[in-house]
Scaffold this motif. Structure first.
Motif, short mmCIF file in Angstrom:
data_model
loop_
_atom_site.label_atom_id
_atom_site.label_comp_id
_atom_site.label_asym_id
_atom_site.label_seq_id
_atom_site.Cartn_x
_atom_site.Cartn_y
_atom_site.Cartn_z
N MET A 71 76.85 38.14 15.19
CA MET A 71 75.80 38.03 14.19
C MET A 71 76.36 38.39 12.83
O MET A 71 77.07 39.40 12.70
CB MET A 71 74.62 38.92 14.54
N VAL A 72 76.03 37.60 11.84
CA VAL A 72 76.47 37.86 10.47
C VAL A 72 75.33 38.42 9.63
O VAL A 72 75.48 39.44 8.97
CB VAL A 72 77.01 36.57 9.82
N ALA A 73 74.18 37.75 9.69
CA ALA A 73 73.04 38.18 8.88
C ALA A 73 71.77 37.65 9.51
O ALA A 73 71.78 36.58 10.13
CB ALA A 73 73.17 37.67 7.44
N GLY A 74 70.68 38.40 9.34
CA GLY A 74 69.40 37.98 9.85
C GLY A 74 68.31 38.20 8.83
O GLY A 74 68.44 39.05 7.93
N ILE A 75 67.23 37.45 8.96
CA ILE A 75 66.12 37.59 8.02
C ILE A 75 64.82 37.31 8.77
O ILE A 75 64.72 36.38 9.56
CB ILE A 75 66.28 36.64 6.81
N THR A 76 63.83 38.16 8.57
CA THR A 76 62.54 37.97 9.21
C THR A 76 61.69 36.98 8.40
O THR A 76 62.05 36.61 7.28
CB THR A 76 61.78 39.30 9.31
N GLY A 77 60.56 36.62 8.98
CA GLY A 77 59.66 35.73 8.25
C GLY A 77 59.16 36.34 6.94
O GLY A 77 58.88 35.62 5.99
N GLY A 78 59.10 37.66 6.91
CA GLY A 78 58.64 38.36 5.72
C GLY A 78 59.74 38.65 4.73
O GLY A 78 59.47 39.17 3.64
N GLY A 79 60.97 38.33 5.08
CA GLY A 79 62.08 38.49 4.15
C GLY A 79 62.93 39.71 4.33
O GLY A 79 63.87 39.94 3.56
N SER A 80 62.67 40.54 5.34
CA SER A 80 63.54 41.69 5.61
C SER A 80 64.87 41.19 6.15
O SER A 80 64.91 40.26 6.96
CB SER A 80 62.89 42.63 6.62
N THR A 81 65.94 41.82 5.69
CA THR A 81 67.27 41.33 6.04
C THR A 81 68.11 42.41 6.71
O THR A 81 67.86 43.61 6.55
CB THR A 81 68.02 40.85 4.79
N ASN A 82 69.10 41.97 7.46
CA ASN A 82 70.09 42.88 8.00
C ASN A 82 71.42 42.15 8.06
O ASN A 82 71.45 40.91 8.15
CB ASN A 82 69.70 43.45 9.36
N TYR A 83 72.49 42.91 7.99
CA TYR A 83 73.83 42.33 7.89
C TYR A 83 74.82 43.06 8.80
O TYR A 83 74.69 44.25 9.04
CB TYR A 83 74.35 42.42 6.45
N ALA A 84 75.81 42.31 9.23
CA ALA A 84 76.94 42.95 9.91
C ALA A 84 77.68 43.80 8.87
O ALA A 84 77.74 43.45 7.70
CB ALA A 84 77.87 41.89 10.48
N ASP A 85 78.23 44.91 9.33
CA ASP A 85 78.93 45.80 8.42
C ASP A 85 80.06 45.08 7.67
O ASP A 85 80.33 45.38 6.51
CB ASP A 85 79.52 46.99 9.18
N SER A 86 80.69 44.13 8.34
CA SER A 86 81.84 43.45 7.75
C SER A 86 81.49 42.57 6.56
O SER A 86 82.38 42.18 5.79
CB SER A 86 82.55 42.62 8.81
N VAL A 87 80.21 42.25 6.39
CA VAL A 87 79.82 41.34 5.30
C VAL A 87 78.87 41.99 4.30
O VAL A 87 78.51 41.36 3.30
CB VAL A 87 79.20 40.03 5.83
#
Length: 119
Positions: free
Chosen positions: A46-62
């Protein structure tokens, strides 16, 4: 439902690319979405994710280099990649949970787009 990823290519280290993922078909809503990548000989991550509401999360490497965003009206998900490194070289896939009807939803993958970062 189809997810079409685009925007990959060859770039020098330190450069930027912007990936796009377009969802089409019988879509009520594009829910959680994300970008994954798979480098040669490695597992998909996984590199990055985003919810329908716009909350995001990222892999530490990116973190600090990549930004995921979305356009809900157009069923588009983007990945802006800056300060690219050779280790970012991989096939990038988009993934999304899609609601297609009343209590109907599924998980879909795009076909992948190749990103190559030269040193």
């Amino acid at each position: 439902v189809q997810l079409q990823a685009s925007g990959g290519g060859l770039v020098q280290a330190g450069g930027s690319l912007k990936l796009s993922c377009a969802a089409s078909g019988s879509i009520v809503s594009l829910d959680v979405a994300g970008w994954y990548r798979q480098a040669p000989g490695k597992e998909r991550e996984m590199v990055a994710g985003i919810t329908g509401g716009g909350s995001t999360n990222y892999a530490d490497s990116v973190k600090g280099r990549f930004t995921i965003s979305r356009d809900n009206a157009k069923n588009l998900v983007y990945l802006q990649m800056n300060s690219l490194k050779p280790e970012d070289t991989a096939v990038y896939y988009c993934n999304a949970e899609v609601t297609t009807g009343w209590r109907r939803h599924g998980n879909y993958w795009g076909q992948g787009t190749l990103v190559t970062v030269s040193s």
